[in-house]
Motif scaffolding. Structure first.
Motif, PDB file in Angstrom:
ATOM      1  N   THR A 155       0.845  -1.189   0.000  1.00 11.66           N
ATOM      2  CA  THR A 155       0.000   0.000   0.000  1.00 11.66           C
ATOM      3  C   THR A 155       0.882   1.241   0.000  1.00 11.66           C
ATOM      4  N   ILE A 156       0.626   2.125  -0.969  1.00 11.45           N
ATOM      5  CA  ILE A 156       1.367   3.379  -1.080  1.00 11.45           C
ATOM      6  C   ILE A 156       0.402   4.520  -0.797  1.00 11.45           C
ATOM      7  N   VAL A 157       0.700   5.303   0.216  1.00 10.15           N
ATOM      8  CA  VAL A 157      -0.115   6.473   0.543  1.00 10.15           C
ATOM      9  C   VAL A 157       0.337   7.637  -0.332  1.00 10.15           C
ATOM     10  N   VAL A 158      -0.610   8.277  -0.993  1.00  6.34           N
ATOM     11  CA  VAL A 158      -0.319   9.387  -1.900  1.00  6.34           C
ATOM     12  C   VAL A 158      -0.738  10.698  -1.245  1.00  6.34           C
ATOM     13  N   ASP A 159       0.205  11.627  -1.166  1.00 10.14           N
ATOM     14  CA  ASP A 159      -0.077  12.990  -0.698  1.00 10.14           C
ATOM     15  C   ASP A 159       0.811  13.914  -1.521  1.00 10.14           C
ATOM     16  N   GLY A 160       0.316  14.286  -2.678  1.00  8.38           N
ATOM     17  CA  GLY A 160       1.165  15.008  -3.608  1.00  8.38           C
ATOM     18  C   GLY A 160       0.426  16.082  -4.378  1.00  8.38           C
ATOM     19  N   VAL A 161       0.932  16.361  -5.562  1.00 12.11           N
ATOM     20  CA  VAL A 161       0.379  17.407  -6.417  1.00 12.11           C
ATOM     21  C   VAL A 161      -0.021  16.791  -7.748  1.00 12.11           C
ATOM     22  N   GLY A 162      -0.717  17.568  -8.560  1.00 11.36           N
ATOM     23  CA  GLY A 162      -1.130  17.031  -9.853  1.00 11.36           C
ATOM     24  C   GLY A 162      -1.987  18.014 -10.616  1.00 11.36           C
ATOM     25  N   GLN A 163      -2.756  17.468 -11.534  1.00  8.13           N
ATOM     26  CA  GLN A 163      -3.565  18.304 -12.417  1.00  8.13           C
ATOM     27  C   GLN A 163      -4.732  17.487 -12.943  1.00  8.13           C
ATOM     28  N   ARG A 164      -5.868  18.146 -13.070  1.00  8.50           N
ATOM     29  CA  ARG A 164      -7.044  17.512 -13.652  1.00  8.50           C
ATOM     30  C   ARG A 164      -7.475  18.332 -14.851  1.00  8.50           C
ATOM     31  N   GLY A 165      -7.574  17.680 -16.009  1.00 12.15           N
ATOM     32  CA  GLY A 165      -7.917  18.391 -17.222  1.00 12.15           C
ATOM     33  C   GLY A 165      -9.113  17.794 -17.924  1.00 12.15           C
ATOM     34  N   HIS A 166      -9.818  18.615 -18.667  1.00 12.92           N
ATOM     35  CA  HIS A 166     -10.958  18.189 -19.486  1.00 12.92           C
ATOM     36  C   HIS A 166     -10.782  18.827 -20.861  1.00 12.92           C
ATOM     37  N   GLN A 167     -10.634  17.980 -21.887  1.00 10.67           N
ATOM     38  CA  GLN A 167     -10.441  18.476 -23.241  1.00 10.67           C
ATOM     39  C   GLN A 167     -11.353  17.741 -24.211  1.00 10.67           C
ATOM     40  N   TRP A 168     -11.710  18.447 -25.286  1.00  8.71           N
ATOM     41  CA  TRP A 168     -12.563  17.840 -26.301  1.00  8.71           C
ATOM     42  C   TRP A 168     -12.235  18.457 -27.663  1.00  8.71           C
ATOM     43  N   GLY A 169     -12.512  17.679 -28.705  1.00  4.59           N
ATOM     44  CA  GLY A 169     -12.260  18.172 -30.051  1.00  4.59           C
ATOM     45  C   GLY A 169     -11.925  17.051 -31.011  1.00  4.59           C
ATOM     46  N   ALA A 170     -11.484  17.438 -32.206  1.00  6.60           N
ATOM     47  CA  ALA A 170     -11.175  16.473 -33.274  1.00  6.60           C
ATOM     48  C   ALA A 170      -9.868  16.869 -33.950  1.00  6.60           C
ATOM     49  N   PRO A 171      -8.729  16.479 -33.382  1.00  2.95           N
ATOM     50  CA  PRO A 171      -7.453  16.823 -34.014  1.00  2.95           C
ATOM     51  C   PRO A 171      -7.294  16.126 -35.361  1.00  2.95           C
ATOM     52  N   ASP A 172      -6.717  16.839 -36.315  1.00  4.69           N
ATOM     53  CA  ASP A 172      -6.488  16.301 -37.650  1.00  4.69           C
ATOM     54  C   ASP A 172      -5.020  15.914 -37.773  1.00  4.69           C
TER      55      ASP A 172
END
Length: 321
Positions: A155-172
């Motif tokens: 078991t690894i306890v996590v207490d850190g930093v990060g990022q939450r992102g939401h993206q949408w689209g249609a890359p060509d």
């Protein structure tokens, strides 16, 4: 800027190649663990990816898709794939994400700390990349359980930093050579985000179309003579604000295997400054072959203005067939 809670909903479109996804990335240097959990919807089906690095090497790598979803899910609470469940506890403020796999359990709570990085759909990077969305720096807490046959449960306890992102689209990808996602997290008050797209046929950073922002406390003064001097915060509550850095300067050293081994990122808020210069090298990473695309995924240790942080540096490139 305040985000509309409706932006938390998955987007749907009949445009070819359109997708919508939420990505939760995290790192805890003290625990020696980093990871990315992505849940997405495209063409009426859901898919998920869980990557966890422990001690610099992949400990969990699982991807699956093909899970049918309704035509327009009302929330990511209604979407699940690859053992991933995502919950919006408080829109644009708090979320939970779990990944339940064979011999693996990841349970994380994310809480937004800095200001949101919002990509305007009219921005050149959005038009070139075919994507729009937003990213939010986070404090990440939780646990990871790893059960290896014949060994005790870890078991690894996590207490850190990060990022939450939401993206949408249609890359060509007929018009793109590669895309970069570069992030840095330095506690609860300082973070940066860079996205860059290289058009097909281009060969250097100078030809890329970029979007970048930095989340930092309001600044009163800045000592540009000494790169190790931290800008002094203005008087006030110190709440971080997101400031666009219009023309990021990126330099990347690549090894014989094509993977990135060192990077420098300069973020200029204006021609007069302040300038934020981050240098870093990978502490964990791997390469994923995704059909006609290749993802070089890495977590970097960054140094910026006398502070040390962590973050992502992912390069998604087209593979010549």
């Amino acid at each position: 800027m305040a985000l509309d809670p409706a932006l938390e909903r998955p987007r749907a479109s009949e445009a070819p190649g359109f997708s919508d996804a939420v990505t939760c990335a995290f790192a805890d240097e003290a625990a020696g663990v980093q990871g990315t959990i992505r849940l997405g919807v495209a063409g009426g089906v859901a898919s998920g990816l869980t990557m966890v690095f422990v001690g610099g090497v992949p400990a969990v790598a699982h991807a699956a898709g093909g899970v049918a979803v309704g035509p327009e899910p009302a929330s990511y609470d209604d979407v699940s794939a690859a053992g991933i469940v995502h919950r919006v506890v408080e829109p644009h403020r708090r979320w939970t994400v779990t990944a339940t796999l064979e011999g693996v359990l990841v349970e994380l709570e994310l809480e937004a700390t800095g200001a949101a990085f919002v990509l305007d759909p009219k921005h050149p990077a959005s038009r070139r990349g075919g994507m729009e969305g937003y990213e939010q720096p986070c404090r990440v807490r939780g646990r990871i359980e790893l059960q290896v046959p014949g060994e005790p449960l870890r078991t690894i306890v996590v207490d850190g930093v990060g990022q939450r992102g939401h993206q949408w689209g249609a890359p060509d990808w007929e018009t793109l050579e590669l895309s970069r996602t570069i992030t840095g997290w330095f506690g609860d008050d300082l973070a940066f985000n860079v996205s860059a797209m290289r058009p097909a046929g281009a060969r250097s950073h100078a030809d890329e179309v970029s979007w970048s922002s930095i989340s930092r406390p309001p600044i009163e003064t800045f000592e540009d003579e000494d790169e190790d001097t931290v800008p002094e915060p203005a008087v006030g509550d110190g709440t971080p604000e997101a400031v666009e850095a219009p023309e990021p300067r990126i330099s990347t050293t690549v090894g014989a295997d094509g993977r990135h081994t060192f990077a420098t990122v300069e973020l200029w808020e204006s021609d007069e400054g302040p300038v934020w210069t981050a240098t870093g090298e990978p502490i964990a990473g791997t390469t994923l072959e995704l059909g006609q695309l290749r993802l070089d995924m890495a977590f970097f240790r960054w140094r910026l203005q006398g502070r040390t942080g962590v973050g992502r540096y992912d390069i998604l490139r087209r593979v010549e067939g």
